[in-house]
Write a protein that holds these residues in place. Structure first.
Motif, short mmCIF file in Angstrom:
data_model
loop_
_atom_site.label_atom_id
_atom_site.label_comp_id
_atom_site.label_asym_id
_atom_site.label_seq_id
_atom_site.Cartn_x
_atom_site.Cartn_y
_atom_site.Cartn_z
N LYS A 156 0.77 -1.33 0.15
CA LYS A 156 0.01 0.12 -0.17
C LYS A 156 0.85 1.35 0.21
CE LYS A 156 -0.01 1.23 4.68
NZ LYS A 156 -0.44 2.27 5.61
N GLY A 157 2.28 1.09 0.23
CA GLY A 157 2.95 2.31 0.36
C GLY A 157 4.01 2.20 -0.47
N ASP A 158 3.99 1.59 -1.50
CA ASP A 158 5.14 1.38 -2.58
C ASP A 158 5.40 2.43 -3.35
OD1 ASP A 158 2.91 1.61 -4.11
OD2 ASP A 158 3.14 -0.15 -5.28
N GLU A 159 4.72 3.57 -3.26
CA GLU A 159 5.00 4.92 -3.76
C GLU A 159 6.13 5.56 -2.78
OE1 GLU A 159 2.10 6.23 -0.94
OE2 GLU A 159 2.38 4.67 -2.15
N CYS A 160 6.29 5.45 -1.71
CA CYS A 160 7.26 5.58 -0.72
C CYS A 160 8.55 5.00 -0.80
CB CYS A 160 6.95 5.67 0.76
SG CYS A 160 5.23 6.29 1.09
N ILE A 161 8.42 3.92 -1.48
CA ILE A 161 9.73 2.89 -1.56
C ILE A 161 10.79 3.84 -2.03
CG2 ILE A 161 10.68 0.89 -2.22
CD1 ILE A 161 8.08 -0.36 -1.20
N PRO A 162 10.62 4.28 -3.43
CA PRO A 162 11.89 4.85 -4.06
C PRO A 162 12.72 5.83 -3.27
CG PRO A 162 10.10 4.77 -5.58
CD PRO A 162 9.45 4.50 -4.17
N THR A 163 12.13 6.42 -2.29
CA THR A 163 12.87 7.34 -1.59
C THR A 163 13.69 6.75 -0.49
OG1 THR A 163 11.35 8.03 -0.27
CG2 THR A 163 11.35 9.34 -2.17
N THR A 164 13.62 5.53 -0.29
CA THR A 164 14.30 4.75 0.82
C THR A 164 15.79 4.40 0.40
OG1 THR A 164 13.51 2.60 0.11
CG2 THR A 164 12.08 3.84 1.82
N TRP A 165 16.49 4.34 1.49
CA TRP A 165 17.85 4.07 1.54
C TRP A 165 18.15 2.86 0.43
CZ3 TRP A 165 22.02 6.64 2.91
CH2 TRP A 165 23.17 6.09 2.97
N ASP A 166 17.69 1.69 0.39
CA ASP A 166 17.86 0.51 -0.38
C ASP A 166 17.87 0.83 -1.55
OD1 ASP A 166 18.01 -0.95 1.95
OD2 ASP A 166 16.44 -2.25 1.54
N ILE A 167 16.71 1.63 -2.06
CA ILE A 167 16.62 1.88 -3.66
C ILE A 167 17.62 2.99 -4.29
CG2 ILE A 167 14.78 2.64 -5.22
CD1 ILE A 167 14.33 -0.03 -3.99
N PHE A 168 17.50 4.08 -3.51
CA PHE A 168 18.25 5.36 -3.99
C PHE A 168 19.50 5.34 -3.95
CE2 PHE A 168 17.80 7.47 0.24
CZ PHE A 168 18.87 8.26 0.30
N TYR A 169 20.14 4.55 -2.79
CA TYR A 169 21.49 4.39 -2.52
C TYR A 169 22.24 3.29 -2.76
CZ TYR A 169 26.09 5.74 -0.42
OH TYR A 169 27.38 6.19 0.01
#
Length: 268
Positions: free
Chosen positions: A105-118
């Motif tokens: 339900k919160g997948d739109e928030c995931i691109p800003t998390t550490w795992d994804i962007f760094y």
């Protein structure tokens, strides 16, 4: 074993393809470290005319959906044998499904998390996405199932007082985890101008701060000092650790890796 082998093969392919196509970043030139941590930030493939982020796909869709199927399978097996679900199984189902649903339900928030962007997509993330998350986190449900089959009584020795306490701690920790993480990530989205309100279920109260207070750091990035973050630095990790401990009450699988992961992210 199949997932472990697939993770190893995929890690090798991703590693050498990134080097061959010169899509590497932040390499240390230590072969073992670079293979473990990765050399490619966001590998993408084109499917039906659209770019698909393989790291996002593996981390959000493959890992948690496979975990969902494994946990549900254990519950279905127990119900098939006993025509009922034990309270430990109901508890672990609730804990796992809350977490899995939050990822969906919160997948739109995931691109800003550490795992994804760094974090780069190396063996560490690939292995944990494809083998670690689904099969380690499903071990609690598997243990409860096997133990109930051995005892021929799914609720033998179960303390309803303890179950009630675990449920209270779980729901309280989930609320703090969900709302505090939402505050932090949606603050980032507000700063970037990408925040769009959504109504995916459940949207817990106090998950977005209007006109949040923040500080400018020395490097120029904003630091949230409002909401939960007015009172403590890492409320989401504190709540996550609480959920981990109540979710692993019956067995202690994954605790060492989980605590190492938390310590790793606390350095971020």
């Amino acid at each position: 074993m199949c997932c472990v082998i697939c993770s190893d093969i995929l890690s090798i392919i991703i590693h050498f393809y990134a080097i061959q196509t010169k899509q590497t970043c932040r390499m240390t030139h230590s072969p073992i470290y670079d293979f473990f941590m990765g050399v490619w930030l966001n590998p993408r493939v084109r499917i039906l005319g659209e770019d698909v982020d393989l790291k996002m796909l593996a981390e959000v869709r493959l890992s948690w959906l496979l975990l969902f199927l494994l946990v549900i399978s254990a519950a279905v097996k127990q119900y098939d044998v006993f025509q009922t679900l034990s309270w430990p199984m109901i508890f672990i189902l609730t804990a796992q499904l809350l977490y899995i649903n939050a990822c969906m339900k919160g997948d739109e928030c995931i691109p800003t998390t550490w795992d994804i962007f760094y974090e780069k997509w190396g063996w560490m993330l690939i292995y944990w996405n494809l083998a670690g998350v689904p099969f380690v986190y499903a071990f609690q449900a598997y243990y409860i199932l096997v133990n109930s089959l051995k005892n021929s009584n799914p609720n033998e020795g179960v303390s309803m007082t303890l179950i009630l306490v675990l449920f209270v701690v779980l729901f309280l920790a989930y609320y703090i985890w969900d709302s505090s993480l939402s505050q932090k990530i949606r603050f980032r989205m507000q700063q970037q101008g990408t925040y769009i309100p959504r109504n995916a279920f459940p949207q817990v109260p106090w998950n977005v701060i209007k006109n949040p207070k923040y500080l400018k750091t020395e490097c120029g990035s904003p630091l949230l000092v409002d909401g939960y973050f007015k009172y403590c630095r890492k409320p989401q990790y504190t709540a996550d650790i609480c959920m981990s401990h109540v979710g692993h009450y019956h067995v202690i699988s994954g605790q060492v890796y989980y605590l190492i992961s938390i310590l790793h992210f606390l350095q971020a």
